[in-house]
Scaffold this motif. Structure first.
Motif, PDB file in Angstrom:
ATOM      1  N   ALA A 160      76.917  53.448  -0.273  1.00  0.00           N
ATOM      2  CA  ALA A 160      76.452  53.656   1.096  1.00  0.00           C
ATOM      3  C   ALA A 160      76.719  52.461   2.003  1.00  0.00           C
ATOM      4  CB  ALA A 160      74.956  53.967   1.085  1.00  0.00           C
ATOM      5  N   THR A 161      77.038  51.294   1.407  1.00  0.00           N
ATOM      6  CA  THR A 161      77.261  50.112   2.234  1.00  0.00           C
ATOM      7  C   THR A 161      78.606  49.453   1.913  1.00  0.00           C
ATOM      8  OG1 THR A 161      76.127  48.668   0.671  1.00  0.00           O
ATOM      9  CG2 THR A 161      74.789  49.581   2.469  1.00  0.00           C
ATOM     10  N   VAL A 162      79.081  48.651   2.871  1.00  0.00           N
ATOM     11  CA  VAL A 162      80.341  47.920   2.713  1.00  0.00           C
ATOM     12  C   VAL A 162      80.020  46.430   2.808  1.00  0.00           C
ATOM     13  CG1 VAL A 162      82.620  47.515   3.745  1.00  0.00           C
ATOM     14  CG2 VAL A 162      81.598  49.776   3.852  1.00  0.00           C
ATOM     15  N   PRO A 163      80.451  45.623   1.834  1.00  0.00           N
ATOM     16  CA  PRO A 163      80.219  44.184   1.940  1.00  0.00           C
ATOM     17  C   PRO A 163      81.166  43.548   2.959  1.00  0.00           C
ATOM     18  CG  PRO A 163      81.408  44.667  -0.090  1.00  0.00           C
ATOM     19  CD  PRO A 163      81.169  45.981   0.594  1.00  0.00           C
ATOM     20  N   LEU A 164      80.659  42.634   3.794  1.00  0.00           N
ATOM     21  CA  LEU A 164      81.527  41.928   4.744  1.00  0.00           C
ATOM     22  C   LEU A 164      81.818  40.532   4.211  1.00  0.00           C
ATOM     23  CD1 LEU A 164      80.109  42.962   8.243  1.00  0.00           C
ATOM     24  CD2 LEU A 164      82.040  43.909   6.998  1.00  0.00           C
ATOM     25  N   PHE A 165      81.011  39.546   4.614  1.00  0.00           N
ATOM     26  CA  PHE A 165      81.165  38.162   4.144  1.00  0.00           C
ATOM     27  C   PHE A 165      79.825  37.501   4.406  1.00  0.00           C
ATOM     28  CE2 PHE A 165      83.179  38.995   8.263  1.00  0.00           C
ATOM     29  CZ  PHE A 165      82.275  38.369   9.096  1.00  0.00           C
ATOM     30  N   GLY A 166      79.613  36.331   3.828  1.00  0.00           N
ATOM     31  CA  GLY A 166      78.355  35.635   4.037  1.00  0.00           C
ATOM     32  C   GLY A 166      77.157  36.445   3.564  1.00  0.00           C
ATOM     33  N   GLY A 167      77.373  37.338   2.600  1.00  0.00           N
ATOM     34  CA  GLY A 167      76.263  38.113   2.052  1.00  0.00           C
ATOM     35  C   GLY A 167      75.870  39.341   2.867  1.00  0.00           C
ATOM     36  N   ARG A 168      76.550  39.571   3.995  1.00  0.00           N
ATOM     37  CA  ARG A 168      76.206  40.727   4.823  1.00  0.00           C
ATOM     38  C   ARG A 168      76.764  42.026   4.276  1.00  0.00           C
ATOM     39  NH1 ARG A 168      74.682  40.468  10.530  1.00  0.00           N
ATOM     40  NH2 ARG A 168      74.034  38.333  10.727  1.00  0.00           N
ATOM     41  N   GLU A 169      75.996  43.086   4.380  1.00  0.00           N
ATOM     42  CA  GLU A 169      76.480  44.435   4.059  1.00  0.00           C
ATOM     43  C   GLU A 169      76.144  45.343   5.227  1.00  0.00           C
ATOM     44  OE1 GLU A 169      75.285  46.047   0.364  1.00  0.00           O
ATOM     45  OE2 GLU A 169      76.391  44.509  -0.747  1.00  0.00           O
ATOM     46  N   ILE A 170      77.008  46.332   5.470  1.00  0.00           N
ATOM     47  CA  ILE A 170      76.734  47.265   6.562  1.00  0.00           C
ATOM     48  C   ILE A 170      76.914  48.695   6.077  1.00  0.00           C
ATOM     49  CG2 ILE A 170      77.356  45.699   8.429  1.00  0.00           C
ATOM     50  CD1 ILE A 170      80.059  47.201   8.560  1.00  0.00           C
ATOM     51  N   PRO A 171      76.213  49.639   6.730  1.00  0.00           N
ATOM     52  CA  PRO A 171      76.361  51.038   6.328  1.00  0.00           C
ATOM     53  C   PRO A 171      77.803  51.515   6.511  1.00  0.00           C
ATOM     54  CG  PRO A 171      74.500  50.772   7.835  1.00  0.00           C
ATOM     55  CD  PRO A 171      75.240  49.474   7.826  1.00  0.00           C
ATOM     56  N   VAL A 172      78.277  52.352   5.578  1.00  0.00           N
ATOM     57  CA  VAL A 172      79.632  52.882   5.619  1.00  0.00           C
ATOM     58  C   VAL A 172      79.930  53.576   6.947  1.00  0.00           C
ATOM     59  CG1 VAL A 172      81.138  54.666   4.661  1.00  0.00           C
ATOM     60  CG2 VAL A 172      79.955  53.125   3.135  1.00  0.00           C
ATOM     61  N   GLU A 173      78.977  54.344   7.461  1.00  0.00           N
ATOM     62  CA  GLU A 173      79.221  55.090   8.713  1.00  0.00           C
ATOM     63  C   GLU A 173      79.490  54.125   9.864  1.00  0.00           C
ATOM     64  OE1 GLU A 173      75.427  55.896   7.545  1.00  0.00           O
ATOM     65  OE2 GLU A 173      76.914  55.969   5.929  1.00  0.00           O
ATOM     66  N   THR A 174      78.799  52.987   9.874  1.00  0.00           N
ATOM     67  CA  THR A 174      79.017  52.004  10.930  1.00  0.00           C
ATOM     68  C   THR A 174      80.406  51.400  10.792  1.00  0.00           C
ATOM     69  OG1 THR A 174      76.681  51.469  10.752  1.00  0.00           O
ATOM     70  CG2 THR A 174      78.028  49.972  12.051  1.00  0.00           C
ATOM     71  N   PHE A 175      80.754  51.047   9.570  1.00  0.00           N
ATOM     72  CA  PHE A 175      82.064  50.443   9.290  1.00  0.00           C
ATOM     73  C   PHE A 175      83.198  51.356   9.749  1.00  0.00           C
ATOM     74  CE2 PHE A 175      85.668  50.181   6.277  1.00  0.00           C
ATOM     75  CZ  PHE A 175      86.100  48.896   6.562  1.00  0.00           C
ATOM     76  N   ARG A 176      83.039  52.652   9.503  1.00  0.00           N
ATOM     77  CA  ARG A 176      84.114  53.598   9.838  1.00  0.00           C
ATOM     78  C   ARG A 176      84.358  53.692  11.332  1.00  0.00           C
ATOM     79  NH1 ARG A 176      82.454  57.746   5.403  1.00  0.00           N
ATOM     80  NH2 ARG A 176      83.560  56.833   3.626  1.00  0.00           N
ATOM     81  N   LYS A 177      83.366  53.336  12.147  1.00  0.00           N
ATOM     82  CA  LYS A 177      83.518  53.457  13.602  1.00  0.00           C
ATOM     83  C   LYS A 177      84.296  52.297  14.213  1.00  0.00           C
ATOM     84  CE  LYS A 177      79.231  56.028  14.318  1.00  0.00           C
ATOM     85  NZ  LYS A 177      77.807  55.650  14.317  1.00  0.00           N
ATOM     86  N   PHE A 178      84.419  51.182  13.499  1.00  0.00           N
ATOM     87  CA  PHE A 178      85.162  50.048  14.057  1.00  0.00           C
ATOM     88  C   PHE A 178      86.639  50.419  14.184  1.00  0.00           C
ATOM     89  CE2 PHE A 178      82.053  47.184  11.513  1.00  0.00           C
ATOM     90  CZ  PHE A 178      81.063  47.393  12.451  1.00  0.00           C
ATOM     91  N   PRO A 179      87.297  50.049  15.284  1.00  0.00           N
ATOM     92  CA  PRO A 179      88.732  50.349  15.399  1.00  0.00           C
ATOM     93  C   PRO A 179      89.507  49.651  14.282  1.00  0.00           C
ATOM     94  CG  PRO A 179      88.024  48.862  17.161  1.00  0.00           C
ATOM     95  CD  PRO A 179      86.795  49.298  16.445  1.00  0.00           C
ATOM     96  N   LYS A 180      90.476  50.378  13.692  1.00  0.00           N
ATOM     97  CA  LYS A 180      91.211  49.834  12.547  1.00  0.00           C
ATOM     98  C   LYS A 180      92.674  49.563  12.894  1.00  0.00           C
ATOM     99  CE  LYS A 180      87.858  50.292   9.419  1.00  0.00           C
ATOM    100  NZ  LYS A 180      86.766  50.753  10.314  1.00  0.00           N
ATOM    101  N   ILE A 181      93.223  48.534  12.264  1.00  0.00           N
ATOM    102  CA  ILE A 181      94.646  48.258  12.371  1.00  0.00           C
ATOM    103  C   ILE A 181      95.286  48.560  11.009  1.00  0.00           C
ATOM    104  CG2 ILE A 181      94.341  46.491  14.146  1.00  0.00           C
ATOM    105  CD1 ILE A 181      94.964  44.414  11.843  1.00  0.00           C
TER     106      ILE A 181
END
Ligand code: HEC
Ligand code: HEC
Ligand code: HEC
Ligand code: HEC
Ligand code: HEC
Ligand code: HEC
Ligand code: HEC
Length: 227
Positions: A135-156
């Motif tokens: 349900a979550t995606v690890p970023l950096f510095g120990g932060r994790e965010i919900p998958v649905e939020t991650f999917r909304k970020f514009p991707k390259i």
């Protein structure tokens, strides 16, 4: 544009007092904080505010039995007390949210400008599609965010080695020296500003002029031609 609520995950606020695990005397000299928290002053870069003293950002209060610590202000406001906000037209959403400590370690770091990981890793953590499980995606510095939020970020899109593929097929995003910013590595930051910028898509000042492609490439050739 995303709603404010959908990004609220980004902020980890700890303004309220918590009990410090070790009781300290009421007249404890804050210069002694580092005796136990040495890591806060370790790294290639130590924040000038940390050199000034821990209590520029932390409060300490002791009564007869216990010690309590808190932040002087929520991080979003704290950084602004010493760093004036950038006023360029195009503002990066995490910056607008005041989530400075998402990207920056408030104490010390191995990376320039106190960022938590290399600039490229910082940017691709949110802007490169990746396989996700759970349900979550690890970023950096120990932060994790919900998958649905991650999917909304514009991707390259980048090649497997994450060296080329943006903004056009085959165009490099890393390697070598930044043609515009002497002494800095060529990276996402060669074209984009991390906080705010005068051109759409957070593109730097240079992108105001139509010959930006030519200027960067010419600069590169000139440097190579130098003995
Ligand atoms: C005698 C050792 C010691 C001293 C001196 C000390 N600390 Fe700590 N502190 C600890 C330990 C152990 C912890 C728990 C582990 C950790 O977070 O590093 C802690 C935790 C903390 C936390 C995290 C609290 C939490 O639960 O969120 C803060 C903030 C903090 N210390 C600030 C300070 C400040 C500011 C000073 C100086 C006024 C200070 N400490 C002095 C040992 C000490
Ligand atoms: C520029 C402001 C600033 C200064 C100066 C500062 N801190 Fe912090 N500190 C913070 C913020 C903001 C957090 C909350 C970080 C988070 O939630 O990720 C924090 C969290 C902490 C924590 C608990 C979480 C962690 O990262 O371990 C400890 C322990 C701590 N600070 C100790 C210190 C000590 C000791 C000093 C002085 C040597 C100091 N800080 C100086 C801003 C500061
Ligand atoms: C008490 C004042 C104070 C506070 C609060 C403060 N800073 Fe700073 N910061 C400074 C000073 C002074 C410098 C060094 C001069 C400069 O670069 O502006 C600095 C430098 C920096 C740098 C540049 C480091 C480098 O090596 O290029 C970053 C990044 C930074 N601060 C981030 C933050 C963040 C994030 C926060 C909030 C957690 C914060 N600061 C809060 C005073 C402060
Ligand atoms: C998305 C990640 C990100 C966020 C969020 C962010 N920064 Fe930065 N910041 C960076 C990067 C990357 C650099 C290095 C810029 C460069 O090399 O051009 C930087 C540089 C800085 C510097 C050094 C001087 C400068 O402007 O280049 C300061 C000071 C700073 N940030 C403060 C802040 C404050 C205060 C906030 C919150 C209001 C914040 N940052 C939010 C990524 C971020
Ligand atoms: C925590 C996740 C996160 C990180 C880390 C991050 N971004 Fe973003 N970025 C966002 C969000 C959220 C938006 C706004 C999306 C929207 O408006 O739909 C955004 C938007 C952008 C945009 C488009 C801006 C526009 O005006 O359309 C660019 C370009 C961008 N980011 C570049 C970067 C760069 C370069 C870095 C590294 C310095 C970076 N981002 C780091 C979350 C992130
Ligand atoms: C050579 C310059 C250049 C470099 C290097 C670069 N970008 Fe871009 N980027 C652009 C341009 C130009 C656009 C606008 C393209 C468009 O609108 O189609 C853009 C757009 C974006 C967007 C917005 C996409 C969208 O759909 O809105 C994101 C996010 C982004 N870049 C992230 C990154 C990241 C992450 C890196 C580093 C891995 C990076 N860029 C490196 C030039 C660059
Ligand atoms: C910030 C600098 C920068 C900007 C701005 C920039 N480029 Fe590049 N570009 C590079 C670098 C670095 C290379 C690698 C070239 C090399 O090593 O010879 C490159 C290579 C290329 C290549 C060859 C790629 C390949 O397939 O080998 C093309 C085509 C190109 N750029 C087009 C553009 C266009 C079109 C623009 C403007 C929209 C642009 N570039 C803007 C830095 C830049």
């Amino acid at each position: 544009m995303m709603s404010l609520a959908s990004l609220a995950f980004l902020l980890v606020l700890q303004v309220s007092e918590v009990q410090h695990p070790v009781p300290l005397p009421a007249d404890f000299d804050p210069a002694g904080c580092v005796d136990c928290h040495a890591a806060k002053k370790e790294g290639k870069q130590v924040h000038a505010a940390v050199e000034t003293g821990c209590t520029s950002c932390h409060t300490v209060r002791s009564d007869d039995t216990a010690t309590f610590v808190a932040l002087q202000a929520p991080p979003a406001e704290m950084c602004g007390t010493c760093h004036a906000p950038q006023t360029d037209e195009v503002v990066h959403e995490p910056y607008r949210q005041g989530d400075c400590i998402l990207c920056h370690d408030p104490h010390a770091s191995e990376h320039p400008a106190l960022v938590r990981t290399s600039p490229q890793a910082l940017c691709t953590a949110c802007h490169l599609a990746r396989r996700t499980e759970g349900a979550t995606v690890p970023l950096f510095g120990g932060r994790e965010i919900p998958v649905e939020t991650f999917r909304k970020f514009p991707k390259i899109a980048l090649d497997r080695a994450q060296r080329t593929g943006h903004p056009y097929l085959g165009h490099p995003v890393s390697n070598g020296e930044d043609p515009f910013r002497k002494g800095q590595p060529y990276s996402c930051l060669s074209c984009h500003a991390p906080h705010a910028a005068p051109v759409a898509k957070l593109l730097r000042e240079e992108w105001k002029s139509l010959d930006v492609c030519d200027r960067c490439h010419t600069e590169m050739r000139n440097r190579r031609a130098q003995p």
